[in-house]
Motif scaffolding. Structure first.
Motif, mmCIF file in Angstrom:
data_model
loop_
_atom_site.group_PDB
_atom_site.id
_atom_site.type_symbol
_atom_site.label_atom_id
_atom_site.label_comp_id
_atom_site.label_asym_id
_atom_site.label_seq_id
_atom_site.Cartn_x
_atom_site.Cartn_y
_atom_site.Cartn_z
ATOM 1 N N TRP A 134 8.620 5.359 2.623
ATOM 2 C CA TRP A 134 7.628 6.091 3.425
ATOM 3 C C TRP A 134 8.198 6.384 4.818
ATOM 4 O O TRP A 134 8.039 7.494 5.337
ATOM 5 N N HIS A 177 -5.964 8.707 0.462
ATOM 6 C CA HIS A 177 -5.407 8.518 -0.884
ATOM 7 C C HIS A 177 -6.017 7.333 -1.620
ATOM 8 O O HIS A 177 -6.037 7.314 -2.845
ATOM 9 N N ARG A 228 0.821 -1.215 0.000
ATOM 10 C CA ARG A 228 0.000 0.000 0.000
ATOM 11 C C ARG A 228 0.851 1.259 0.000
ATOM 12 O O ARG A 228 0.327 2.362 -0.031
ATOM 13 N N HIS A 288 -2.663 11.378 6.161
ATOM 14 C CA HIS A 288 -3.113 11.925 4.878
ATOM 15 C C HIS A 288 -4.426 12.663 5.132
ATOM 16 O O HIS A 288 -5.402 12.064 5.585
ATOM 17 N N LYS A 334 -1.153 6.976 -5.840
ATOM 18 C CA LYS A 334 0.244 7.242 -5.475
ATOM 19 C C LYS A 334 0.581 8.736 -5.507
ATOM 20 O O LYS A 334 1.369 9.210 -4.704
ATOM 21 N N TYR A 350 3.436 1.918 2.366
ATOM 22 C CA TYR A 350 4.061 2.182 3.661
ATOM 23 C C TYR A 350 5.306 1.312 3.815
ATOM 24 O O TYR A 350 5.364 0.403 4.614
ATOM 25 N N PHE A 356 -0.855 10.085 -2.372
ATOM 26 C CA PHE A 356 -0.102 9.488 -1.267
ATOM 27 C C PHE A 356 1.175 10.283 -0.990
ATOM 28 O O PHE A 356 1.494 10.584 0.150
ATOM 29 N N TRP A 357 1.929 10.625 -2.038
ATOM 30 C CA TRP A 357 3.213 11.295 -1.879
ATOM 31 C C TRP A 357 3.131 12.817 -1.880
ATOM 32 O O TRP A 357 4.141 13.494 -1.677
#
Length: 112
Positions: free
Chosen positions: A42, A77, A36, A73, A81, A38, A84-85
């Motif tokens: 991460w 998300h 996922r 977050h 991606k 992590y 996420f970032w």
């Protein structure tokens, strides 16, 4: 004693003695935390973000000063991606706020 049947569809056995909890229809069903996103990358980004933003933003709103230990977050998300970032979508929280206030907001549909 009667057998518990209500959790049958939510628990899936894995290799060895581990048990995965599966939420039907979830984007993360059957995925490990590394799958996922992590992962080690991460963990490094999280540590740096907490160094740069060391206080819980929810506690700060109420006038408390609490060290943050979770990078959350803001908008979930759901496997995206890019989201996420995106550090603009991150916030520092203490574990208590993450596990209570933030989860209550998400359950009420207020997250993000």
């Amino acid at each position: 004693m009667a057998r518990l049947k209500t959790l049958g569809s939510r628990i899936k056995e894995c290799a060895g003695s581990r048990v995965k909890v599966v939420t039907p229809g979830s984007w993360r069903s059957g995925m490990t935390s590394s799958q996922r996103g992590y992962n080690y990358r991460w963990q490094r980004a999280r540590e740096q973000y907490l160094r740069d933003h060391p206080l819980c933003v929810f506690c700060a709103k109420t006038g408390r000063t609490t060290a943050a230990n979770v990078v959350d977050h803001i908008v979930a998300h759901r496997g995206d991606k890019d989201l996420f970032w995106n550090q603009d979508n991150w916030q520092s929280l203490c574990k208590l706020c993450h596990d209570s206030v933030k989860q209550a907001e998400e359950a009420a549909g207020l997250g993000g």
